[in-house]
Design a protein around this motif. Structure first.
Motif, PDB file in Angstrom:
ATOM      1  N   SER A  88      85.361 -64.690 115.368  1.00 30.87           N
ATOM      2  CA  SER A  88      86.035 -65.822 116.018  1.00 30.87           C
ATOM      3  C   SER A  88      85.910 -67.090 115.184  1.00 30.87           C
ATOM      4  O   SER A  88      84.824 -67.392 114.675  1.00 30.87           O
ATOM      5  N   HIS A 108      76.979 -69.411 105.605  1.00 32.60           N
ATOM      6  CA  HIS A 108      75.590 -69.204 106.051  1.00 32.60           C
ATOM      7  C   HIS A 108      74.897 -68.116 105.259  1.00 32.60           C
ATOM      8  O   HIS A 108      73.752 -67.775 105.544  1.00 32.60           O
ATOM      9  N   ARG A 312      75.015 -65.652 117.521  1.00 37.23           N
ATOM     10  CA  ARG A 312      73.675 -65.320 118.006  1.00 37.23           C
ATOM     11  C   ARG A 312      72.755 -65.087 116.816  1.00 37.23           C
ATOM     12  O   ARG A 312      73.068 -64.279 115.928  1.00 37.23           O
ATOM     13  N   GLY A 314      70.348 -63.670 114.365  1.00 38.20           N
ATOM     14  CA  GLY A 314      69.852 -62.316 114.110  1.00 38.20           C
ATOM     15  C   GLY A 314      70.768 -61.203 114.567  1.00 38.20           C
ATOM     16  O   GLY A 314      70.411 -60.031 114.508  1.00 38.20           O
ATOM     17  N   ASN A 317      78.315 -60.769 115.130  1.00 37.32           N
ATOM     18  CA  ASN A 317      79.177 -61.172 116.245  1.00 37.32           C
ATOM     19  C   ASN A 317      80.318 -60.203 116.505  1.00 37.32           C
ATOM     20  O   ASN A 317      81.229 -60.543 117.238  1.00 37.32           O
TER      21      ASN A 317
HETATM   22  C1  LIG Z   1      85.178 -69.508 119.986  1.00 38.08           C
HETATM   23  C2  LIG Z   1      84.423 -69.518 118.663  1.00 38.08           C
HETATM   24  C3  LIG Z   1      84.842 -70.367 117.655  1.00 38.08           C
HETATM   25  C4  LIG Z   1      84.129 -70.397 116.429  1.00 38.08           C
HETATM   26  N1  LIG Z   1      84.562 -71.238 115.451  1.00 38.08           N
HETATM   27  C5  LIG Z   1      83.917 -71.254 114.247  1.00 38.08           C
HETATM   28  C6  LIG Z   1      84.387 -72.094 113.175  1.00 38.08           C
HETATM   29  O1  LIG Z   1      85.418 -72.783 113.283  1.00 38.08           O
HETATM   30  N2  LIG Z   1      83.668 -72.074 111.998  1.00 38.08           N
HETATM   31  C7  LIG Z   1      82.542 -71.292 111.837  1.00 38.08           C
HETATM   32  O2  LIG Z   1      81.927 -71.303 110.742  1.00 38.08           O
HETATM   33  N3  LIG Z   1      82.106 -70.490 112.844  1.00 38.08           N
HETATM   34  C8  LIG Z   1      82.749 -70.435 114.021  1.00 38.08           C
HETATM   35  N4  LIG Z   1      82.327 -69.602 115.022  1.00 38.08           N
HETATM   36  C9  LIG Z   1      81.105 -68.835 114.793  1.00 38.08           C
HETATM   37  C10 LIG Z   1      81.347 -67.541 113.992  1.00 38.08           C
HETATM   38  O3  LIG Z   1      82.199 -66.679 114.738  1.00 38.08           O
HETATM   39  C11 LIG Z   1      79.991 -66.843 113.778  1.00 38.08           C
HETATM   40  O4  LIG Z   1      79.136 -67.649 112.999  1.00 38.08           O
HETATM   41  C12 LIG Z   1      80.121 -65.460 113.158  1.00 38.08           C
HETATM   42  O5  LIG Z   1      78.939 -64.752 113.452  1.00 38.08           O
HETATM   43  C13 LIG Z   1      80.325 -65.463 111.657  1.00 38.08           C
HETATM   44  O6  LIG Z   1      80.545 -64.139 111.252  1.00 38.08           O
HETATM   45  P1  LIG Z   1      79.857 -63.488 109.967  1.00 38.08           P
HETATM   46  O7  LIG Z   1      80.664 -62.271 109.677  1.00 38.08           O
HETATM   47  O8  LIG Z   1      79.709 -64.512 108.896  1.00 38.08           O
HETATM   48  O9  LIG Z   1      78.401 -63.095 110.465  1.00 38.08           O
HETATM   49  P2  LIG Z   1      77.980 -61.906 111.485  1.00 38.08           P
HETATM   50  O10 LIG Z   1      78.312 -60.574 110.911  1.00 38.08           O
HETATM   51  O11 LIG Z   1      78.541 -62.193 112.832  1.00 38.08           O
HETATM   52  O12 LIG Z   1      76.409 -62.089 111.532  1.00 38.08           O
HETATM   53  C14 LIG Z   1      75.574 -61.667 110.442  1.00 38.08           C
HETATM   54  C15 LIG Z   1      74.267 -62.424 110.499  1.00 38.08           C
HETATM   55  O13 LIG Z   1      74.537 -63.801 110.222  1.00 38.08           O
HETATM   56  C16 LIG Z   1      73.978 -64.630 111.243  1.00 38.08           C
HETATM   57  N5  LIG Z   1      74.874 -65.788 111.430  1.00 38.08           N
HETATM   58  C17 LIG Z   1      76.135 -65.822 111.917  1.00 38.08           C
HETATM   59  N6  LIG Z   1      76.617 -67.071 111.908  1.00 38.08           N
HETATM   60  C18 LIG Z   1      75.637 -67.847 111.399  1.00 38.08           C
HETATM   61  C19 LIG Z   1      75.520 -69.238 111.122  1.00 38.08           C
HETATM   62  N7  LIG Z   1      76.523 -70.093 111.342  1.00 38.08           N
HETATM   63  N8  LIG Z   1      74.352 -69.692 110.595  1.00 38.08           N
HETATM   64  C20 LIG Z   1      73.322 -68.864 110.326  1.00 38.08           C
HETATM   65  N9  LIG Z   1      73.380 -67.523 110.561  1.00 38.08           N
HETATM   66  C21 LIG Z   1      74.517 -67.035 111.081  1.00 38.08           C
HETATM   67  C22 LIG Z   1      73.896 -63.750 112.479  1.00 38.08           C
HETATM   68  O14 LIG Z   1      72.871 -64.188 113.338  1.00 38.08           O
HETATM   69  C23 LIG Z   1      73.597 -62.375 111.866  1.00 38.08           C
HETATM   70  O15 LIG Z   1      72.201 -62.244 111.657  1.00 38.08           O
HETATM   71  C24 LIG Z   1      83.001 -69.559 116.247  1.00 38.08           C
HETATM   72  C25 LIG Z   1      82.614 -68.683 117.278  1.00 38.08           C
HETATM   73  C26 LIG Z   1      83.298 -68.678 118.471  1.00 38.08           C
HETATM   74  C27 LIG Z   1      82.859 -67.718 119.567  1.00 38.08           C
END
Ligand SMILES: Cc1cc2nc3c(=O)[nH]c(=O)nc-3n(C[C@H](O)[C@H](O)[C@H](O)COP(=O)(O)OP(=O)(O)OC[C@H]3O[C@@H](n4cnc5c(N)ncnc54)[C@H](O)[C@@H]3O)c2cc1C
Length: 318
Positions: A88, A108, A312, A314, A317
């Motif tokens: 998302s 991140h 979340r 750790g 998503n």
């Molecule tokens: C409605 C909505 C809108 C959002 N809008 C944005 C946006 O505009 N920009 C944005 O950057 N994010 C946004 N997010 C958050 C984003 O969806 C999550 O950070 C997501 O987990 C990133 O996916 P990933 O594949 O990088 O990591 P994932 O595969 O989901 O997670 C892998 C690991 O990374 C960690 N992780 C995830 N995000 C972070 C973080 N920010 N800091 C530290 N560790 C993290 C998790 O805890 C996990 O351990 C939004 C979420 C929602 C629900």
């Protein structure tokens, strides 16, 4: 005839990347149908798709070509191994007339498909996105920023993932008729994540690198406690813990006890006469704690609070 779906899949191509701050990058995408995309509020949520294990996004690009499609049904029908990862994000800005849409990513680390992609993305890279379709009339979905028209006091609380949404919210505050008093608490990883934003609110920038040993959300909670909310909320008729709310027809307990391991998506339920509105989006446990403080300790009627877990600690998503 098949019902039209509010959200549709878009085939998008990265046009440019702009470093907004140390941890945040803005990606500007374009694509054949971006001119038909819509956004209804500054926290308009979308999904972006990332190829899994060397797989491809081609099946999603094929679905995107169909004028009317049920993207979710088609996505779920893909075999597990081929189904791309969905995450998302928020539309930071849409310029439909130029067929451009901006999305800002927190970098991140390399541990998730979205952040992994963002660290390497170059102009010309293709992704798939679901977003509202401007040609579909009917209910406008996918956002929670719904300030009451007569609101006098607003709190906006965001960590870095919700900063794109919160930055957009600040740009809309001048449209509110009663010019409410607005305070915004923004927690970011580093001091050089502070960015110039619309000035319609009192901004508190809270950088974790400025405090040794500081955990995610600690600074938000401390800054929230520093605001003298008890007095303000009492003036509204709120009372701490187990308060009976004054905004609903049925008397409901105000005490909040969320399931620690569950998701958090609690939109406010209020009408235009509500004087107070809090919008919280952050890491899930952090957002839960902030909500509980406002509702249980300060006595803010929970109907005034929108709180959302954006990610979340750790946990992926997906
Ligand atoms: C409605 C909505 C809108 C959002 N809008 C944005 C946006 O505009 N920009 C944005 O950057 N994010 C946004 N997010 C958050 C984003 O969806 C999550 O950070 C997501 O987990 C990133 O996916 P990933 O594949 O990088 O990591 P994932 O595969 O989901 O997670 C892998 C690991 O990374 C960690 N992780 C995830 N995000 C972070 C973080 N920010 N800091 C530290 N560790 C993290 C998790 O805890 C996990 O351990 C939004 C979420 C929602 C629900």
């Amino acid at each position: 005839m098949a019902a039209k779906h509010n959200y549709q899949l878009f085939d998008i191509t990265l046009a440019r990347r702009t470093q907004v701050s140390a941890s945040l990058v803005r990606f500007t995408f374009t694509g054949p149908d971006v001119g038909h995309m819509a956004t209804y509020a500054p926290d308009q949520r979308i999904k972006l798709f990332f190829p899994k294990g060397g797989g491809s996004l081609d099946p999603l690009f094929e679905i995107a070509k169909l004028e009317e499609h049920d993207w979710y049904g088609a996505y779920r029908a893909l075999p597990d191994a081929q189904r791309p990862s969905a995450r998302s994000y928020t539309i930071r800005a849409l310029r439909a007339e130029k067929a451009e849409v901006d999305v800002e990513f927190v970098l991140h680390g390399d541990n998730g498909p979205a952040s992994h992609w963002a660290m390497r993305a170059r102009p010309g890279d293709r992704l798939a996105m679901t977003a509202p379709n401007a040609s579909v009339e009917g209910i406008k979905l996918g956002y929670e920023w719904k300030p009451p028209q007569n609101v006098r006091r607003i709190l906006i609380i965001a960590d870095e993932t919700a900063l794109p949404a919160a930055a957009g919210i600040l740009e809309t505050l001048d449209d509110l008729p009663l010019k409410p008093r607005v305070e915004a608490l923004f927690e970011v990883p580093r001091s050089d994540d502070v960015q110039p934003l619309a000035q319609a609110a009192k901004l508190h920038w809270l950088a974790r690198d400025a405090e040794h040993g500081c955990q995610h959300g600690d600074l938000l909670m401390r800054a929230l406690r520093d605001i003298d909310l008890h007095r303000e909320i009492q003036a509204l008729g709120g009372t701490p813990a187990n308060a009976t709310t004054s905004t609903t027809t049925s008397a409901t307990t105000n005490n909040e006890s969320d399931d620690e391991d569950g998701p958090l998506w609690e939109p406010a339920t209020l009408d235009d006469s509500a004087p107070f509105y809090a919008w919280i989006a952050a890491e899930t446990k952090v957002a839960m704690k902030l909500r509980r403080y406002l509702v249980n300790e300060c006595g803010l009627p929970k109907q005034y609070v929108t709180s959302m877990g954006y990610w979340r600690q750790g946990k992926a998503n997906g």
